[in-house]
Design a protein around this motif. Sequence first.
Motif, PDB file in Angstrom:
ATOM      1  N   GLY A 137       1.917   9.862 -18.461  1.00 15.72           N
ATOM      2  CA  GLY A 137       2.154   9.935 -17.011  1.00 15.72           C
ATOM      3  C   GLY A 137       3.252  10.354 -16.472  1.00 15.72           C
ATOM      4  N   ILE A 138       3.661  10.252 -15.440  1.00 17.17           N
ATOM      5  CA  ILE A 138       4.883  10.685 -14.540  1.00 17.17           C
ATOM      6  C   ILE A 138       5.442   9.815 -13.685  1.00 17.17           C
ATOM      7  CG2 ILE A 138       6.030  12.515 -13.181  1.00 17.17           C
ATOM      8  CD1 ILE A 138       4.132  14.377 -14.531  1.00 17.17           C
ATOM      9  N   LEU A 139       6.604   9.244 -13.711  1.00 18.83           N
ATOM     10  CA  LEU A 139       6.974   8.420 -12.432  1.00 18.83           C
ATOM     11  C   LEU A 139       8.067   9.298 -11.721  1.00 18.83           C
ATOM     12  CD1 LEU A 139       7.794   5.691 -11.488  1.00 18.83           C
ATOM     13  CD2 LEU A 139       9.762   5.389 -13.099  1.00 18.83           C
ATOM     14  N   LEU A 140       7.830   9.189 -10.448  1.00 15.77           N
ATOM     15  CA  LEU A 140       8.652  10.120  -9.369  1.00 15.77           C
ATOM     16  C   LEU A 140       9.633   9.251  -8.724  1.00 15.77           C
ATOM     17  CD1 LEU A 140       5.497  11.696  -7.582  1.00 15.77           C
ATOM     18  CD2 LEU A 140       6.904  12.934  -9.589  1.00 15.77           C
ATOM     19  N   PRO A 141      10.884   9.668  -8.631  1.00 17.89           N
ATOM     20  CA  PRO A 141      11.821   8.975  -7.954  1.00 17.89           C
ATOM     21  C   PRO A 141      11.896   9.043  -6.395  1.00 17.89           C
ATOM     22  CG  PRO A 141      12.659  11.239  -8.561  1.00 17.89           C
ATOM     23  CD  PRO A 141      11.074  11.191  -8.976  1.00 17.89           C
ATOM     24  N   VAL A 142      10.603   8.623  -5.905  1.00 21.78           N
ATOM     25  CA  VAL A 142      10.322   8.424  -4.434  1.00 21.78           C
ATOM     26  C   VAL A 142       9.726   7.197  -4.433  1.00 21.78           C
ATOM     27  CG1 VAL A 142      10.414  11.168  -4.087  1.00 21.78           C
ATOM     28  CG2 VAL A 142       8.235  10.164  -4.500  1.00 21.78           C
ATOM     29  N   PRO A 143      10.010   6.446  -3.026  1.00 23.22           N
ATOM     30  CA  PRO A 143       9.299   5.138  -2.819  1.00 23.22           C
ATOM     31  C   PRO A 143       7.792   5.828  -2.287  1.00 23.22           C
ATOM     32  CG  PRO A 143      10.896   5.756  -1.146  1.00 23.22           C
ATOM     33  CD  PRO A 143      11.157   6.558  -2.157  1.00 23.22           C
ATOM     34  N   VAL A 144       6.802   4.769  -2.998  1.00 24.77           N
ATOM     35  CA  VAL A 144       5.615   5.281  -2.546  1.00 24.77           C
ATOM     36  C   VAL A 144       4.641   3.684  -1.787  1.00 24.77           C
ATOM     37  CG1 VAL A 144       5.170   7.151  -4.059  1.00 24.77           C
ATOM     38  CG2 VAL A 144       4.400   4.982  -4.998  1.00 24.77           C
ATOM     39  N   TYR A 145       5.374   2.883  -2.207  1.00 25.49           N
ATOM     40  CA  TYR A 145       4.615   1.584  -1.814  1.00 25.49           C
ATOM     41  C   TYR A 145       5.767   0.527  -1.058  1.00 25.49           C
ATOM     42  CZ  TYR A 145       1.401  -2.215  -2.386  1.00 25.49           C
ATOM     43  OH  TYR A 145       0.435  -3.374  -2.357  1.00 25.49           O
ATOM     44  N   ARG A 146       5.419  -0.233  -0.275  1.00 22.90           N
ATOM     45  CA  ARG A 146       6.146  -1.339   0.446  1.00 22.90           C
ATOM     46  C   ARG A 146       5.663  -2.551   0.104  1.00 22.90           C
ATOM     47  NH1 ARG A 146       6.250   2.548   5.011  1.00 22.90           N
ATOM     48  NH2 ARG A 146       7.972   3.941   4.771  1.00 22.90           N
ATOM     49  N   TYR A 147       6.372  -3.607  -0.653  1.00 18.82           N
ATOM     50  CA  TYR A 147       5.872  -4.868  -0.751  1.00 18.82           C
ATOM     51  C   TYR A 147       6.676  -5.899   0.439  1.00 18.82           C
ATOM     52  CZ  TYR A 147       4.815  -3.987  -5.622  1.00 18.82           C
ATOM     53  OH  TYR A 147       4.380  -3.431  -6.720  1.00 18.82           O
ATOM     54  N   ARG A 148       5.626  -6.215   1.114  1.00 18.18           N
ATOM     55  CA  ARG A 148       6.034  -7.081   2.534  1.00 18.18           C
ATOM     56  C   ARG A 148       6.715  -8.537   2.049  1.00 18.18           C
ATOM     57  NH1 ARG A 148       4.740  -6.221   7.604  1.00 18.18           N
ATOM     58  NH2 ARG A 148       3.055  -5.002   7.166  1.00 18.18           N
ATOM     59  N   LYS A 149       7.932  -8.538   2.339  1.00 14.13           N
ATOM     60  CA  LYS A 149       8.367 -10.092   2.081  1.00 14.13           C
ATOM     61  C   LYS A 149       8.241 -10.981   3.352  1.00 14.13           C
ATOM     62  CE  LYS A 149      10.796  -9.940  -1.158  1.00 14.13           C
ATOM     63  NZ  LYS A 149      10.463 -10.246  -2.728  1.00 14.13           N
ATOM     64  N   HIS A 150       7.363 -12.141   3.098  1.00 10.94           N
ATOM     65  CA  HIS A 150       7.232 -12.919   4.081  1.00 10.94           C
ATOM     66  C   HIS A 150       6.784 -14.182   3.443  1.00 10.94           C
ATOM     67  CE1 HIS A 150       2.747 -12.922   3.311  1.00 10.94           C
ATOM     68  NE2 HIS A 150       2.914 -11.897   3.066  1.00 10.94           N
ATOM     69  N   PRO A 151       6.996 -15.318   4.200  1.00 13.11           N
ATOM     70  CA  PRO A 151       6.636 -16.707   3.712  1.00 13.11           C
ATOM     71  C   PRO A 151       5.280 -16.914   3.123  1.00 13.11           C
ATOM     72  CG  PRO A 151       7.915 -17.066   5.821  1.00 13.11           C
ATOM     73  CD  PRO A 151       7.343 -15.301   5.533  1.00 13.11           C
ATOM     74  N   GLY A 152       4.458 -16.366   3.365  1.00 13.45           N
ATOM     75  CA  GLY A 152       2.937 -16.451   3.009  1.00 13.45           C
ATOM     76  C   GLY A 152       2.483 -15.620   1.809  1.00 13.45           C
ATOM     77  N   GLN A 153       3.715 -14.984   1.078  1.00 17.85           N
ATOM     78  CA  GLN A 153       3.375 -14.258   0.141  1.00 17.85           C
ATOM     79  C   GLN A 153       3.291 -14.985  -1.185  1.00 17.85           C
ATOM     80  OE1 GLN A 153       7.731 -12.447  -0.457  1.00 17.85           O
ATOM     81  NE2 GLN A 153       6.142 -11.484  -1.522  1.00 17.85           N
ATOM     82  N   MET A 154       2.560 -14.656  -2.088  1.00 18.49           N
ATOM     83  CA  MET A 154       1.815 -15.512  -3.413  1.00 18.49           C
ATOM     84  C   MET A 154       3.268 -16.028  -4.105  1.00 18.49           C
ATOM     85  SD  MET A 154      -0.538 -15.013  -6.470  1.00 18.49           S
ATOM     86  CE  MET A 154       0.715 -13.890  -7.442  1.00 18.49           C
TER      87      MET A 154
END
Length: 264
Positions: A193-210
């Motif tokens: 596979g190939i890893l691209l040096p660009v952001p594709v996803y945003r992890y939301r930081k919040h008190p309710g995250q697991m």
Amino acid sequence: MITVVIATRLRDDRLDYLTAMHASLTRQSVPWEAVIALDGASPDRLPASLAQDPRVRTLALPRPVGAACARNLALTHVRTRYVNWADDDDEFTDDAMSVRLDILESTGVGWCAGWSQDQHPDGSTTLWRCPTPPGRHQAGEVWTYWKSPADTIPIGPTTILARTDLVRAAPMGGLVQGEDYCAALGVTSLAPGILLPVPVYRYRKHPGQMTAQVGYDQLEAAAREHAWAYGRSLRAVLRGGEDVGSATPWTLPRDHGHGLDISA
């Protein structure tokens, strides 16, 4: 061409996040559909924007089974060539699907991933560059960038867009957390596979995250040990060898496990 698989319990504090996740999908420039596994939740609670979107299909499970099981059961309903795991409280960048789909279609690799961003409550983002370097990687190579279970995982599981047959062959692991570590290592071990040096996803930081919940650390070491050893063994077997090593035995944290040591 693409199905996004999401598991959710439709908790009150996450409904707005799920709506935002859906909105990020509507901004994609390539066709997609989504399968939403309702983990013991009533379909009546699904936000209207998702319920009214013909691209969104739901799988209502009669009782809560956990994220790993819910995601795997939803995987059975995928009918496209490619699939992407996602969480109900995160978002995709606007070109996440198109940039990776172009690579998959033009090169014939089995998976394509990118970087991720942490999205903070004020809307700002912080880029996370995974330990795996950008570029093409042979099957099993991604695991080599996870030097020990305690280190940062080598690639972001939800940043991976992969062929559906690969994901079905390496679905979510049977864990209560860290199940996506196994999924990421499995897919990247089965095909190049190939890893691209660009952001594709945003992890939301919040008190309710697991990961922010009390008790999350109780089993994190065990989950990492399992996923790390799984990746090592899978890589060894696929290379025609045998993994005869052993992972470092884990112990329950003293403050939560009443001193119980099950390493023997």
